[in-house]
Each structure stands twice: as structure tokens, then as C-alpha cells.
Design an enzyme around this catalytic site. Structure first.
Site: not given
Length: 467
Positions: A45, A369, A422
Site C-alpha cells: 500500500s 482492489d 486491498h
């Protein structure tokens, strides 16, 4: 990894350098204690952006950088396996900083408007959330990068032709339906203008670009003639009370904002926030990467304004989930006036024509995602870094590894062993297998090269970026 705002710039730089120095030392120790075998780094991320920053910092001479020299990454890093990387930012950051909303808040408002629109609970909560998030400079690192070149303009986007249904059709395809008598009728696909990241009204979001009359907002005169205006509302972190009705109207009269005008929008509605954030981040595209100005650290987390390290044997992976509707653009409206209110909100009543529409609750969804659109996660490895380019002069090999989302089939699977979401992708068995094989010495080719389920390569070809 996440960096939070500290008010004193010197303190911020000191904290940053201490964190980066620890990363450098840990990687050097790992290599030294493992027979000289280079490390595999696995950022996730926002950590993807900060490791990109790290690779420039470690090369740069002191005091700006870590003093490792131009071959440090080549000597110490075998591969960087980026998971769910928002390389080019996320539209979600726009909505968060603009109105403290995202899809979930818009849906909650539609379900229970009396709660989120009440001054006691909903409005105060959103105001406090905005005060908090606008002090997190890390959030500003997630604003979309590359402007209209990457994200599209009023009349185009790389994802043109995408439809939020399992079977995708091209833009000029038609869908065969039936009328009340059972006769076949042609239904043209609903237009989706992803390039309009913020539109004031569904009619603006869907109108031909030639029909949108924009009134320039950048030099508009702000005024303090808002109803319920008082000095207690003048909060440095929200800044909205200083807009006045003149400033608010100027924003809505511009009608549609692309990624090219979003930064100007924030400079207008939150100039102090942007002035602070611009010290640390940049959102453009470099014309000349050899320009000495790109030696400043504020460019290092933007892959469009920095070069990959001189490490031809280092491999770069983009590993991310696909197949989940992901926020891409928003339909806005003006909020009802209240004391110290946020003047803009997602129009949760804006809906598409049917269940297959990309527009739901004021939010246009694309492939991704659930947090990061495919375009942001995949473009750099699919195109801009592929082969020897000005962003990858040493030709480090790049691979796109997509994981098609499959929700858990029963409660025993927890969040799912095939999830592409995610965060939940961290428990995806296929992803973990790829990571373990890379860490054990396998190359990108040995794990199968590219694994793609989306149209990322087709979309990448539509982006006219000088490489």
C-alpha cells in the site's frame, strides 16, 4: 509504513532520516548475514510510495540522502515485490480531503440521512475527521499523479469502454434487450466519463464535453458572507469558512474537475494545507529527469518525476487484486448550509440506469482492489518502466501479477484465501506462493512472468506519455 505530519519541518526531516537510516541498516545487515544474497523487499500500500522514496534517498549524498551511492540498490536488492501499490495515487484521497467522504460514507448518508446530516452527530463527525486527515501529510502523497495524461480529461480516460459487469464490451457495442412485446431492442451502453474525477451533478458527469460550460475558479474572489459564519469556524485545517459563498459558487460553477485541475482545486479551497504538503510531495510529470531540481526529496515518491535505481538485475513486481469495483470518480452537490459546515458532499442520489452501471450512490466505480484502481497499481510496471525508458534507464525487469478476486465460500475461510481486496490480499495463497518463490531465488520469468486479468496493457497503450 506511514509518515504523519509534524509541524516543524526540521523535526520532520530528522524523523524521516532516522526511519530511512534504519531501513538501510536492516537491509545491509540482512545481506551481510545471508552470504551476500540480496534482499527481497515487500512493501504494501502506501509503503510502496515510501520505498520508492527510499531507493532515491539511499543513493543520494548526505545530507539530503543516505550516502549509499548509485550502486547501493544493485548490491543489496534482488527484487521489490510491491503489493497493492498506489503508484499514481488514488481518487479516494480526493474525496477524503475534499469532503471527508468516500463510497462508504455516501452509502451511509443515503441509508440514514438524518444521522449524517444532523449537526450533532454527522456534521461534527465529518468536520473532526477533516481536521484530522488534513493534518496527515501522508494522505496528500496519495493524490492522483500525472494529471490528464494519466487519468484522462473531460472527454476521455484510459478505461473508456469498461463496464461494471462480468462481461465487458467495447464503447461502440450495443446491448440487445427486449421491449414489452418481447421484441429485441438495442440499448446503447451508458456513457462513463472517468476522466471527470469530480462532477457537480449527474447531468454534468454524463454530458458531452462540448456541452460543459466551465467558469474559471482559480482567480475567483472569496467572501465571508456565509450564513452562520462566526470566528469559531475559522479552523486552519478545514479552511472552508474562508471560502465564503463566492468561493463555494466558483468551485461548483467550474462543474467538472479532471486530475489536471484537482491540484488547483485544493490550492483554492485549502491553500495552507497545500502549501504545507507541497514541501514534501509533487504530482506532475518530469520533462527532463536530469534537471537538478529532481534531486529534491519531494519528487522521490512520484514515479513520474524520478528514475529507478541503476540496478539492471533488480526486478520490480506490481502485485495487486482485481475484479472489485473501486472508486474512480464522484458526483458532487452543494451541502445544505449549517454552522461550520463542509460545503460539498457526494450526491448519494446519483445512480446509474441499472444494476450493471458503474455509477452507484454518487460514485463511479472501475476495476481495482476496492481501494486502488488498476490504472494506479499497474501502469508503471506494464508500460512506463517496461524495458529501458527514461524512468527506468538501467532496464530493471518489471512484472505485473494480478490476483482475480474470489470472495470466501464459507465462514471457515475467514477473509478468503483468494481475496483480491486491498488488505485481505495479504492472505491470498497465490500471492504468498509467489512471494515465497521470489524470496527463495526464483526470477519473475520462473514464476510465470505477467499474470493479467484486467485490461491494464490495453489501457496503458492509450496513455501518451513520453518514455
Amino acid at each position: 509504513m506511514m509518515l504523519c505530519h509534524v509541524s516543524n519541518l526540521n523535526r520532520h526531516l530528522q524523523t524521516r532520516d532516522q526511519t530511512l537510516s534504519r531501513i538501510k541498516s536492516n537491509i545491509e545487515l540482512l545481506v551481510a548475514t545471508n552470504g551476500g544474497n540480496r534482499a527481497v523487499v515487500i512493501p504494501h500500500s502506501m509503503g510502496v510510495l515510501y520505498f520508492l522514496h527510499f531507493m532515491k534517498w539511499v543513493e543520494a549524498p548526505s545530507p539530503m540522502g543516505g550516502g549509499g551511492g548509485p550502486d547501493w540498490c544493485a548490491k543489496h536488492i534482488k527484487a521489490v515485490a510491491n503489493i497493492g501499490g498506489p503508484f499514481l495515487g488514488v481518487p479516494k484521497a480526493v474525496a477524503g480531503l475534499f469532503s471527508s467522504e468516500a463510497k462508504d460514507v455516501a452509502v451511509a448518508r443515503a441509508i440514514a440521512p438524518e444521522m449524517l446530516d444532523s449537526d450533532f452527530l454527522g456534521l461534527q463527525t465529518l468536520r473532526h475527521l477533516m481536521r484530522m486527515t488534513r493534518t496527515w501529510d501522508s494522505t496528500m502523497s496519495m493524490l492522483p499523479k500525472g494529471g490528464e495524461t494519466i487519468w484522462g480529461g473531460l472527454d476521455w480516460s484510459p478505461e473508456d469502454g469498461f463496464e461494471c459487469k462480468s462481461k465487458k464490451r467495447k464503447t461502440n457495442d450495443s446491448e440487445v434487450s427486449k421491449d414489452v412485446h418481447g421484441e429485441p431492442v438495442e440499448v446503447n451502453p451508458e456513457p462513463v466519463n472517468f476522466g471527470r474525477m469530480v462532477s457537480f451533478g449527474k447531468d454534468v458527469a454524463e454530458a458531452p464535453a462540448s456541452n460543459i460550460e466551465q467558469i474559471e475558479f482559480r482567480d475567483a474572489v472569496k467572501g465571508n458572507n456565509l450564513a452562520h459564519s462566526n470566528t469559531s469556524c475559522r479552523d486552519v485545517w478545514t479552511e472552508y469558512q474562508e471560502l465564503g459563498w463566492g468561493g463555494i459558487k466558483a468551485v461548483s460553477d467550474y462543474k467538472a474537475f479532471t486530475a489536471g485541475s484537482i491540484i488547483d482545486l485544493f490550492n483554492f479551497v485549502a491553500p495552507r494545507m497545500m502549501q504545507r504538503g507541497s514541501v514534501h510531495f509533487s504530482y506532475g510529470i518530469a520533462d527532463n529527469l536530469d534537471d537538478p531540481k529532481y534531486g529534491h526529496y519531494k519528487y522521490w515518491s512520484n514515479p513520474l518525476e524520478t528514475k529507478l535505481p541503476n540496478a539492471p538485475k533488480m526486478e520490480i513486481f506490481s502485485m495487486y487484486g482485481v475484479g472489485i469495483p473501486t472508486e474512480r470518480a464522484y458526483v458532487y452537490k452543494l451541502s445544505p448550509q449549517a454552522e461550520c459546515y463542509i460545503p460539498f458532499q457526494i450526491d448519494a442520489s446519483a445512480e446509474g440506469g441499472d444494476e450493471n452501471s458503474c455509477l452507484k450512490g454518487g460514485v463511479y466505480m472501475s476495476n481495482g482492489d476496492e481501494t486502488v484502481p488498476v490504472l494506479s497499481s499497474g501502469y508503471m510496471c506494464a508500460k512506463a518502466w517496461r524495458g529501458k525508458t527514461r524512468f527506468n534507464p538501467s532496464g530493471s525487469k518489471t512484472y505485473v501479477r494480478e490476483y482475480n478476486h474470489s470472495p470466501p465460500s464459507n465462514l471457515l475461510e475467514g477473509r478468503g484465501t483468494q481475496s483480491g481486496a486491498h488488505v485481505d490480499i495479504m492472505g491470498n495463497f497465490a500471492l504468498m506462493e509467489d512471494i515465497i518463490r521470489i524470496a527463495a531465488g526464483a526470477t519473475g520469468e520462473e514464476i510465470g512472468g505477467d499474470q493479467v486479468y484486467s485490461d491494464i496493457f490495453k489501457w496503458s497503450e492509450k496513455i501518451k506519455l513520453k518514455l
